[in-house]
Scaffold this active site. Structure first.
Site, PDB file in Angstrom:
ATOM      1  N   ASN A  72       8.052   5.656 -11.240  1.00 26.78           N
ATOM      2  CA  ASN A  72       9.277   5.558 -12.040  1.00 26.78           C
ATOM      3  C   ASN A  72      10.051   6.876 -12.036  1.00 26.78           C
ATOM      4  OD1 ASN A  72       8.395   2.992 -12.658  1.00 26.78           O
ATOM      5  ND2 ASN A  72       7.623   3.533 -14.685  1.00 26.78           N
ATOM      6  N   ASN A 172      11.621   2.697  -5.981  1.00 25.71           N
ATOM      7  CA  ASN A 172      10.372   2.316  -6.633  1.00 25.71           C
ATOM      8  C   ASN A 172      10.612   1.199  -7.644  1.00 25.71           C
ATOM      9  OD1 ASN A 172       7.473   2.927  -7.523  1.00 25.71           O
ATOM     10  ND2 ASN A 172       8.593   3.125  -9.461  1.00 25.71           N
ATOM     11  N   GLU A 173       9.844   0.135  -7.552  1.00 22.82           N
ATOM     12  CA  GLU A 173       9.846  -0.961  -8.544  1.00 22.82           C
ATOM     13  C   GLU A 173      11.258  -1.304  -9.027  1.00 22.82           C
ATOM     14  OE1 GLU A 173       6.940  -0.173 -11.654  1.00 22.82           O
ATOM     15  OE2 GLU A 173       5.280  -0.547 -10.268  1.00 22.82           O
ATOM     16  N   TYR A 244      -1.774  -3.351 -11.157  1.00 20.88           N
ATOM     17  CA  TYR A 244      -2.660  -2.705 -12.125  1.00 20.88           C
ATOM     18  C   TYR A 244      -3.395  -3.814 -12.868  1.00 20.88           C
ATOM     19  CZ  TYR A 244      -0.017   1.538 -11.177  1.00 20.88           C
ATOM     20  OH  TYR A 244       0.566   2.615 -10.548  1.00 20.88           O
ATOM     21  N   GLU A 292       0.826   1.257  -4.878  1.00 18.18           N
ATOM     22  CA  GLU A 292       0.270   1.595  -6.197  1.00 18.18           C
ATOM     23  C   GLU A 292      -0.764   0.549  -6.547  1.00 18.18           C
ATOM     24  OE1 GLU A 292       2.832   2.488  -9.550  1.00 18.18           O
ATOM     25  OE2 GLU A 292       4.342   3.347  -8.209  1.00 18.18           O
ATOM     26  N   GLN A 346      -3.401   7.143  -9.805  1.00 16.33           N
ATOM     27  CA  GLN A 346      -2.914   8.302  -9.088  1.00 16.33           C
ATOM     28  C   GLN A 346      -4.123   9.179  -8.772  1.00 16.33           C
ATOM     29  OE1 GLN A 346       0.584   9.851 -11.136  1.00 16.33           O
ATOM     30  NE2 GLN A 346       1.471   7.813 -11.311  1.00 16.33           N
TER      31      GLN A 346
HETATM   32  O1  AHR Z   1       1.655   4.859 -11.774  1.00 18.59           O
HETATM   33  C1  AHR Z   1       2.288   4.766 -13.004  1.00 18.59           C
HETATM   34  C2  AHR Z   1       3.569   3.954 -12.958  1.00 18.59           C
HETATM   35  O2  AHR Z   1       3.264   2.608 -12.745  1.00 18.59           O
HETATM   36  C3  AHR Z   1       4.528   4.285 -11.842  1.00 18.59           C
HETATM   37  O3  AHR Z   1       5.351   5.347 -12.160  1.00 18.59           O
HETATM   38  C4  AHR Z   1       5.314   3.020 -11.709  1.00 18.59           C
HETATM   39  O4  AHR Z   1       5.790   2.830 -10.411  1.00 18.59           O
HETATM   40  C5  AHR Z   1       4.364   1.937 -12.142  1.00 18.59           C
HETATM   41  O5  AHR Z   1       4.930   1.076 -13.059  1.00 18.59           O
END
Ligand code: AHR
Length: 496
Positions: A72, A172-173, A244, A292, A346
């Site tokens: 983000n 990104n996203e 995630y 990610e 990360q």
């Molecule tokens: O990795 C944390 C966040 O998760 C990143 O900044 C974003 O791309 C995602 O929503």
């Protein structure tokens, strides 16, 4: 006792496993950069301000590619703020994570770190508040020979030779309303197409990654991906996927369905890529870039309250989380023909396998799971035929054994990654090797009777891998018994 039989046929090659599946991600978020990889005031920093303990631990993970600067964060970042003499770099209000960004670490520091670690750099341009032209200028800064404005700026900052950054994320996203500069798919597609065209105009050798859906729960999934890829076409080589996962209901079986859900996510996006390729009449297909992925559900604090390097989303990882990280990696190996890049999000402090506290460093449970895979990543993924117990989930039955296999004839090696997903039952596994003649087998295991066991600064070795001997060769393969909830890596020596 559960049982599974595995048929391994060396002729059933899915594809070579891309080394880039074992990548990481560094974002200007919380304490990932500052107090993470970069901490000039630390007693363990090197001459460039990088933490030597963090670098040594990341070297053990043998990561191959590193994504930067977000996330983000990327959607509000102006790369020119982060280059040039430090004292001239602006301190800015950062909106994605509501923090203060000093810009002490920027492009040149990131590239220097990549060089030290032998990582392939991967940069995400700002297509939120930035322009296609700003993205193009960054490519020139990084990749062009001296003689033009931005290349000469790099030279002035001390780097005569171009950096040769090959992988570039087109934002990104951008499908997410939380993203700075979020727009509908058709508008993002125009931005991405313009940016890619100018970026490639500057350096035709780069490869670009279009933003795909942030996750399968998005209302526009996978229509977003179809629309973007159709418009951007072959100006993008890859489409991004993010995922995630977590265990908010404390239901291990539901949680352990992760591998099958990641399989499905990739298969749906791959089908979308193939559809677009057919509609566009293109000879070139898009590949998947899973840039990610991780477990993330316990610490969702994303507001830095105007602080520099606040502690944000610092997840503590337990043993069951390590098994889920392993499932992601098995899923990538099983889909080696369609997914070519993946980045654990990360690498330190922020949802990471490593955590710093002052000058101390902790290896979390997930560190050891990733390491077991990364140490044996070279070779070809083989298609496995599994027969055995399953368990029921909301999304249908899932095999109790989550598995992948890498065959590296050049190294006389065949590696099996086996996860017994049953939290309660051990599992008998037999494997036949169809003519491959193994002469020895060596095993490693991650196992804990307590799914919630974790490593802490006070007790850092509660969960680690250890040697696993409960495996033997048979006339046509092997047999083993996996403890309930365990990750086992078997390395078979197969002389050619
Ligand atoms: O990795 C944390 C966040 O998760 C990143 O900044 C974003 O791309 C995602 O929503």
């Amino acid at each position: 006792m559960k049982t599974t039989t595995i048929n391994i046929d060396p002729a059933q090659v899915i594809d070579v496993v891309s080394p880039l599946l074992f990548g990481g991600f560094i974002e200007h978020l919380g304490r990932c950069v500052y107090e993470g990889v970069y901490d000039p005031d630390s007693g363990v920093a090197d001459e460039d301000g990088f933490r030597t303990d963090v670098m040594a631990a990341l070297a053990e993970l043998q990561m191959t590619i590193m994504r930067y600067p977000g996330g983000n964060f990327a959607s509000g970042y102006h790369w020119e703020d982060g280059v040039g003499p430090r004292d001239d770099r602006p301190t800015v209000r950062e909106l994605a994570w509501q923090s203060i960004e000093t810009n002490a670490f920027g492009t040149d520091e990131f590239i220097k770190l990549c060089r030290k670690m032998s990582w392939e750099p991967m940069l995400a341009v700002n297509l939120g508040t930035g322009s296609p032209e700003e993205a193009r200028n960054w490519v020139e800064y990084c990749n062009s020979a001296p003689g033009t404005q931005y290349a000469d700026q790099r030279v002035g900052n001390g780097s005569k030779d171009p950096y040769g950054v090959k992988y570039w994320c087109l934002g990104n996203e951008m499908d997410g309303p939380w993203q700075l500069g979020h727009v509908p798919a058709d508008q993002y597609a125009i931005r991405a197409q313009q940016a890619a065209k100018m970026m490639k105009g500057c350096d035709p050798g780069i490869e670009t990654i279009a933003c795909g859906s942030s996750w399968p729960g998005m209302p526009t999934f996978p229509e977003w991906d179809r629309e973007v890829l159709t418009y951007v076409g072959t100006l993008a080589r890859y489409i991004s996927l993010h995922r995630y996962v977590g265990n908010p209901n404390n239901d291990p079986l539901e949680y352990f369905a992760t591998g099958s859900l990641v399989d499905k996510q990739m298969e749906v996006i791959d089908a979308t890529c193939r559809h677009v390729q057919a509609v566009n009449g293109s000879r070139r297909r898009h590949f998947l870039c899973f840039d990610e992925w991780n477990v993330w559900y316990k610490d969702r604090k994303g507001n830095g309250e105007g602080k520099i390097a606040p502690a944000l989303i610092e997840e503590d990882y337990n043993f069951e989380d390590a098994l889920v990280v392993a499932q992601f990696l098995n899923s990538f190996i099983r889909h080696a023909n369609i997914v070519k890049i993946a980045n654990l999000a990360q690498v330190v402090n922020v949802i990471a396998p490593l955590k710093t506290r002052g000058d101390e460093l902790l290896k979390q449970t997930t560190f050891h799971a990733f390491r077991l895979f990364s140490e044996c990543k070279s070779g070809r993924s083989l298609r496995l035929a599994l027969t055995g117990d399953t368990f029921d989930t909301d999304n249908g039955p899932v095999a109790c054994l989550d598995a992948s296999c890498i065959h590296a004839p050049e190294e006389n090696r065949l590696t099996l990654f086996l996860i017994n997903l049953s939290p309660t039952d051990d599992m008998n596994v037999t494997a036949s090797l169809h003519g491959l003649n193994a002469t020895s087998v060596a095993g490693d295991i991650m196992h804990s009777a307590d799914l919630k066991a974790l490593n802490t600064f006070e007790n850092p070795d509660q969960v680690n891998s250890e040697e696993f001997a409960n495996v033997s060769l048979t006339s046509d393969g092997l047999k083993t018994e996996l403890p309930a909830a365990s990750l086992v890596r078997l390395n078979l020596e197969i002389p050619s």
